[in-house]
Design a protein around this motif. Structure first.
Motif, PDB file in Angstrom:
ATOM      1  N   UNK A  37      -0.932  11.680 -15.979  1.00 13.63           N
ATOM      2  CA  UNK A  37      -1.204  11.632 -14.465  1.00 13.63           C
ATOM      3  C   UNK A  37      -2.173  10.960 -13.772  1.00 13.63           C
ATOM      4  N   UNK A  38      -3.419  11.440 -14.327  1.00  6.46           N
ATOM      5  CA  UNK A  38      -4.630  10.712 -13.839  1.00  6.46           C
ATOM      6  C   UNK A  38      -4.768   9.454 -13.855  1.00  6.46           C
ATOM      7  N   UNK A  39      -4.029   8.773 -15.138  1.00  9.24           N
ATOM      8  CA  UNK A  39      -4.249   7.273 -15.234  1.00  9.24           C
ATOM      9  C   UNK A  39      -3.415   6.784 -14.192  1.00  9.24           C
ATOM     10  N   UNK A  40      -2.083   7.279 -13.893  1.00 11.36           N
ATOM     11  CA  UNK A  40      -1.063   6.779 -12.937  1.00 11.36           C
ATOM     12  C   UNK A  40      -1.841   6.765 -11.503  1.00 11.36           C
ATOM     13  N   UNK A  80       0.886  -1.051   0.009  1.00 14.82           N
ATOM     14  CA  UNK A  80      -0.033   0.152  -0.054  1.00 14.82           C
ATOM     15  C   UNK A  80       1.011   1.211   0.012  1.00 14.82           C
ATOM     16  N   UNK A  81       1.976   1.443   0.801  1.00 12.96           N
ATOM     17  CA  UNK A  81       2.797   2.256   0.569  1.00 12.96           C
ATOM     18  C   UNK A  81       3.474   2.561  -0.636  1.00 12.96           C
ATOM     19  N   UNK A  82       3.544   1.480  -1.410  1.00 13.05           N
ATOM     20  CA  UNK A  82       4.365   1.577  -2.997  1.00 13.05           C
ATOM     21  C   UNK A  82       3.359   2.073  -3.838  1.00 13.05           C
ATOM     22  N   UNK A  83       1.852   1.683  -3.388  1.00 13.28           N
ATOM     23  CA  UNK A  83       0.809   2.360  -4.299  1.00 13.28           C
ATOM     24  C   UNK A  83       0.769   3.847  -4.166  1.00 13.28           C
ATOM     25  N   UNK A  84       0.775   4.038  -3.026  1.00 15.67           N
ATOM     26  CA  UNK A  84       0.867   5.395  -2.513  1.00 15.67           C
ATOM     27  C   UNK A  84       1.756   6.413  -3.202  1.00 15.67           C
ATOM     28  N   UNK A  85       3.079   5.868  -3.213  1.00 16.44           N
ATOM     29  CA  UNK A  85       4.109   6.435  -3.804  1.00 16.44           C
ATOM     30  C   UNK A  85       4.025   6.713  -5.272  1.00 16.44           C
ATOM     31  N   UNK A  86       3.529   5.656  -6.125  1.00 20.87           N
ATOM     32  CA  UNK A  86       3.245   5.587  -7.521  1.00 20.87           C
ATOM     33  C   UNK A  86       2.242   6.716  -7.637  1.00 20.87           C
ATOM     34  N   UNK A  87       1.246   6.664  -6.834  1.00 23.51           N
ATOM     35  CA  UNK A  87      -0.198   7.798  -7.224  1.00 23.51           C
ATOM     36  C   UNK A  87       0.485   9.333  -6.834  1.00 23.51           C
ATOM     37  N   UNK A  88       1.404   9.374  -5.916  1.00 22.97           N
ATOM     38  CA  UNK A  88       1.818  10.884  -5.981  1.00 22.97           C
ATOM     39  C   UNK A  88       2.654  11.094  -6.998  1.00 22.97           C
ATOM     40  N   UNK A  89       3.439  10.078  -7.499  1.00 23.86           N
ATOM     41  CA  UNK A  89       4.383  10.509  -9.020  1.00 23.86           C
ATOM     42  C   UNK A  89       3.272  10.971 -10.097  1.00 23.86           C
ATOM     43  N   UNK A  90       2.111  10.290 -10.046  1.00 25.77           N
ATOM     44  CA  UNK A  90       1.100  10.665 -10.998  1.00 25.77           C
ATOM     45  C   UNK A  90       0.763  12.060 -10.581  1.00 25.77           C
ATOM     46  N   UNK A  91       0.487  12.441  -9.241  1.00 22.78           N
ATOM     47  CA  UNK A  91       0.284  13.885  -8.827  1.00 22.78           C
ATOM     48  C   UNK A  91       1.074  14.772  -9.628  1.00 22.78           C
ATOM     49  N   UNK A  92       2.448  14.532  -9.418  1.00 22.20           N
ATOM     50  CA  UNK A  92       3.286  15.395  -9.916  1.00 22.20           C
ATOM     51  C   UNK A  92       3.399  15.491 -11.394  1.00 22.20           C
ATOM     52  N   UNK A  93       2.874  14.435 -12.161  1.00 20.15           N
ATOM     53  CA  UNK A  93       2.838  14.709 -13.844  1.00 20.15           C
ATOM     54  C   UNK A  93       1.747  15.500 -13.929  1.00 20.15           C
TER      55      UNK A  93
END
Length: 300
Positions: A274-277, A131-144
């Protein structure tokens, strides 16, 4: 700290249906607020969102609940929760006055990730490495989507980032105290706090609506807000936050559709990437939660 046992299936289904209906209401609310912000000061739009939501709450719940509508077990926490919602609305309404609805929605989609990341601290719910990994990926999407430092960086997107943080904390408070409070009383308190905070600021920027259409939009915004937050409160009182929160991703569909139909806004390519990520990370979180739920049920 280990998480508590999962709720019965019927309560989980009730929570999911409630959050879906809540998201639909918020999509309509955001479209109306963006429309009104083109004519009226944002603080007036925010005030209208709260005062008409409060009137709606009284009309809907007071005959059924009576004075229980104004009885809360933890008043300080309810006030903090109401303030978080007010600041979330304040920042979001200012942001969408300048941003496409789908862009703002994409940024706000990180709210379930923030809820998941903070659920261990606030709720004692286990998070775990996946779940931490999923959160980190999601935040990368937000940066995009936000693209800080890029030539196309839009400063107003930071308002949505701040709004998302406030909204996430609001949801965590809803989950933490929702099981000891009546949903109608909690939703009413939120409208009271917002009205009290916004009213003193109103005289400095008031513009009197002169068209019946404007009054209709103000009332409709309040109804959408009241219904949306009532069902949001129900959702977070019926199931763990990490189960409910991913369904907030449906707001992207509503924002994109209403943004195109009402404002002819078409998000750029990187916003969709970004939204897709972000959505993918949220769906993965949902998959993890389903596995976790089944494992807990199998051990009972």
């Amino acid at each position: 700290m280990t998480s508590s046992a999962p709720p019965p299936v019927d309560r989980t289904l009730r929570a999911i249906l409630s959050i879906i209906f809540s998201v639909l209401c918020f999509s309509v609310l955001n479209a109306i607020s963006k429309t009104l912000s083109q004519t009226f000061p944002v603080i007036e739009v925010i005030w209208g969102r709260y005062i008409f939501a409060f009137i709606f709450m009284l009309a809907l719940f007071l005959p059924r609940s009576g004075m229980n509508l104004f009885r809360w077990h933890n008043v300080p926490s309810q006030i903090v929760r109401g303030l978080l919602l007010f600041f979330s609305s304040f920042l979001y309404f200012h942001g969408i006055a300048y941003l496409p609805l789908a862009t703002a929605a994409s940024i706000s989609l990180t709210s379930p990730l923030v809820v998941t990341a903070l659920s261990s601290k606030f709720l004692g719910e286990a998070v775990g490495p996946r779940r931490w990994a999923a959160c980190c990926v999601g935040f990368i999407g937000a940066l995009i989507v936000v693209r800080p430092g890029h030539a196309n960086f839009e400063m107003h997107s930071l308002l949505i980032v701040g709004s998302t943080l406030c909204s996430s904390l609001y949801q965590l408070f809803s989950r933490r105290y929702g099981q000891t409070e009546r949903p109608d009383a909690s939703a009413t308190m939120a409208t009271i706090v917002g009205t009290v905070v916004a009213t003193p600021l109103l005289p400095f920027e008031w513009v009197t609506p002169t068209l019946g259409w404007h009054w209709l939009l103000f009332v409709g915004m309040g109804v959408a807000a009241g219904v949306g937050h009532y069902f949001l409160t129900i959702a977070y009182s019926q199931a763990p936050a990490a189960v409910v929160a991913p369904f907030n991703y449906m707001q992207l569909l509503g924002a994109a559709l209403l943004g195109y139909l009402v404002f002819q806004d078409i998000p750029d390519f990187w916003t969709w990437v970004g939204a897709a990520v972000i959505v993918s990370s949220g769906l993965y979180l949902g998959h993890i939660e389903r596995q976790r739920y089944r494992a807990l049920m199998a051990r009972k």
